[in-house]
Enzyme design. Structure first.
Site, mmCIF file in Angstrom:
data_model
loop_
_atom_site.group_PDB
_atom_site.id
_atom_site.type_symbol
_atom_site.label_atom_id
_atom_site.label_comp_id
_atom_site.label_asym_id
_atom_site.label_seq_id
_atom_site.Cartn_x
_atom_site.Cartn_y
_atom_site.Cartn_z
ATOM 1 N N ARG A 1 -17.730 28.159 -1.055
ATOM 2 C CA ARG A 1 -17.746 29.582 -1.138
ATOM 3 C C ARG A 1 -15.791 30.058 -0.269
ATOM 4 O O ARG A 1 -15.441 30.378 -0.854
ATOM 5 C CB ARG A 1 -18.585 30.147 0.444
ATOM 6 C CG ARG A 1 -18.232 30.988 0.992
ATOM 7 C CD ARG A 1 -18.627 31.566 2.436
ATOM 8 N NE ARG A 1 -18.998 32.197 3.087
ATOM 9 C CZ ARG A 1 -18.311 33.204 3.696
ATOM 10 N NH1 ARG A 1 -17.628 32.171 4.331
ATOM 11 N NH2 ARG A 1 -17.785 33.932 4.380
ATOM 12 N N ASP B 1 -27.482 39.651 -2.984
ATOM 13 C CA ASP B 1 -27.343 39.863 -1.694
ATOM 14 C C ASP B 1 -28.146 41.310 -1.746
ATOM 15 O O ASP B 1 -28.098 42.401 -2.298
ATOM 16 C CB ASP B 1 -26.175 40.370 -0.788
ATOM 17 C CG ASP B 1 -26.759 40.200 1.027
ATOM 18 O OD1 ASP B 1 -26.842 39.213 1.454
ATOM 19 O OD2 ASP B 1 -26.508 41.366 2.000
ATOM 20 N N TYR C 1 -29.790 49.040 7.870
ATOM 21 C CA TYR C 1 -28.345 48.568 7.397
ATOM 22 C C TYR C 1 -27.025 49.433 7.009
ATOM 23 O O TYR C 1 -26.020 49.720 7.780
ATOM 24 C CB TYR C 1 -28.028 47.201 6.960
ATOM 25 C CG TYR C 1 -28.247 46.030 6.882
ATOM 26 C CD1 TYR C 1 -27.795 45.424 8.265
ATOM 27 C CD2 TYR C 1 -29.768 45.447 6.827
ATOM 28 C CE1 TYR C 1 -28.079 44.136 8.468
ATOM 29 C CE2 TYR C 1 -30.535 44.687 6.974
ATOM 30 C CZ TYR C 1 -29.543 43.495 7.754
ATOM 31 O OH TYR C 1 -30.440 42.414 7.979
#
Ligand code: CP3
Length: 348
Positions: free
Chosen positions: A43, A80, A153
């Site tokens: 990452r 995701d 969200y």
């Protein structure tokens, strides 16, 4: 379509399709992530979480990392749930320590299938890459967020607040909210179908925030869309197992999902009563779960007791060992090794 043949024995897929097999399959929600030093290294080289999600070779690499370390039965594609709002045109960013931030929704999104799928092509490419590299006995899971959890969200703009704006929007503007949920339902069917075409052998739908709805709202905004998605997938891919994760809902709602959907499995959060689940649900579907993520972080004798309790409660039927929610970033990787060994020992 996937070019892989299905001649190999995969305990994870076998348990989903045919019930109890020889080995209790095991994987962990969020098994690729910050608790692994190799994930943190990749990452930081990549520069951001979204680069990992949208560069197929990096997404494939982090998907495979936990499988090199631990004897797991399934890989879940690294991505995701919020790539769906992104592909609908909403700006999403992930800030270190803050979680996701979404720009305010200025109008209701519309699905343009071609452009949506084109933007998510890197995800499907990552699925094919992993599918080609995966061990013969390991299953590959594709996933999506459920409509309600995505709507939370998208309307709230962020997580962690209990979603008061999303609840308010749902209650005050039911017609607009219906349009949003219907649009997301179509997006999810498309997104999961593309992952299956690229090589995903099972899919999981995360309704992480189903439990923040009132009873009747759950039926309308969580269960009904999940039923629609599972039916649509069953008509397109008759043998493809679907796992549903409606977190923190009541027993009545779990029963209703089992009775009315063609899901192969339910993933149970850590608050569910396993003795009841074994009696009421397991004769009809495989059960996945449900170790509390903080017991894994803690480790030691309490972890061992919990693992044994879950295994003995669910050993009479189809069981896939997993957590009740995603792995915590503070979890020492050695605790995962200990968990895997304990589950394996029970099986043999
Ligand atoms: O399970 C896996 O290994 C596959 C990857 C995966 C991620 N997110 C990677 C990720 C999966 C299956 C998800 C699902 C997801 N994402 C859900 C549903 C499951 C759940 O946890 O309830 C939700 C609600 C999200 C939205 C999301 N993404 C949040 C709230 C966050 C921030 C929380 C956190 O842990 O930082 C993310 C970021 C995210 N998604 C990370 C990872 C590895 C951390 C990003 C990083 O800093 O590297």
């Amino acid at each position: 379509m996937s070019v892989k043949t299905e001649s190999r024995y995969k305990p994870f897929i076998e348990t989903l399709r045919h019930g109890r097999g020889g080995r209790i399959p095991l994987w962990l929600m969020r098994q690729a992530g910050r608790y692994l030093p190799e994930y943190r290294a990749t990452r930081s080289q990549a520069g951001s979480f979204l680069t990992l999600c949208f560069q197929p070779s990096l997404a494939a690499e982090v998907t495979l990392q936990p499988l090199r370390r631990f004897d797991l039965d399934a890989a879940i594609i690294f991505s995701d749930i919020l790539v769906v709002p992104m592909a609908l045109g909403q700006d999403v960013s992930f800030q270190e320590g803050e979680g996701p931030i979404l720009e305010p929704l200025s109008s209701l999104p519309r699905l343009y299938e071609e452009s949506f799928a084109r933007q998510l092509e890197p995800v499907y490419e990552a699925v094919s890459l992993v599918s080609a590299k995966l061990g013969d006995s390991t299953g590959l899971i594709g996933f999506a967020g459920a409509p309600w959890t995505l709507a939370c969200y998208m309307i709230e703009g962020r997580g962690g607040t209990g979603f008061p704006r999303a609840l308010d929007f749902m209650r005050r503007q039911p017609t607009a909210f219906r349009q949003l949920i219907d649009c997301l339902t179509d997006c999810i069917v498309l997104h999961l179908s593309r992952q299956i075409d690229a090589g995903a052998e099972a899919v999981q739908i995360f309704d992480s925030w189903a439990g923040s709805l009132e009873d009747q709202e759950i039926t309308k905004w969580s269960i009904a869309p999940l039923l629609h998605i599972t039916r649509e997938l069953a008509s397109r891919y008759p043998n493809l197992p679907v796992i549903l994760f409606p977190r923190n809902v009541s027993q009545e709602h779990l029963l209703s999902l089992v009775e009315n959907s063609c899901a192969a499995a339910l993933s149970l959060d850590q608050n569910q009563d396993l003795e009841w689940a074994a009696r009421a649900l397991q004769p009809h579907v495989a059960l996945q779960g449900n170790l509390a993520p903080d017991s894994l972080t803690q480790g030691g004798p309490e972890l061992e007791r919990e693992v044994d309790r879950i295994l003995s409660c669910l050993s009479g039927g189809a069981h896939i060992f997993n957590l009740g929610h995603g792995i915590l970033k503070e979890t020492p990787p050695e605790h995962v090794t200990a968990l895997v060994e304990r589950v394996r020992r029970f099986t043999s």
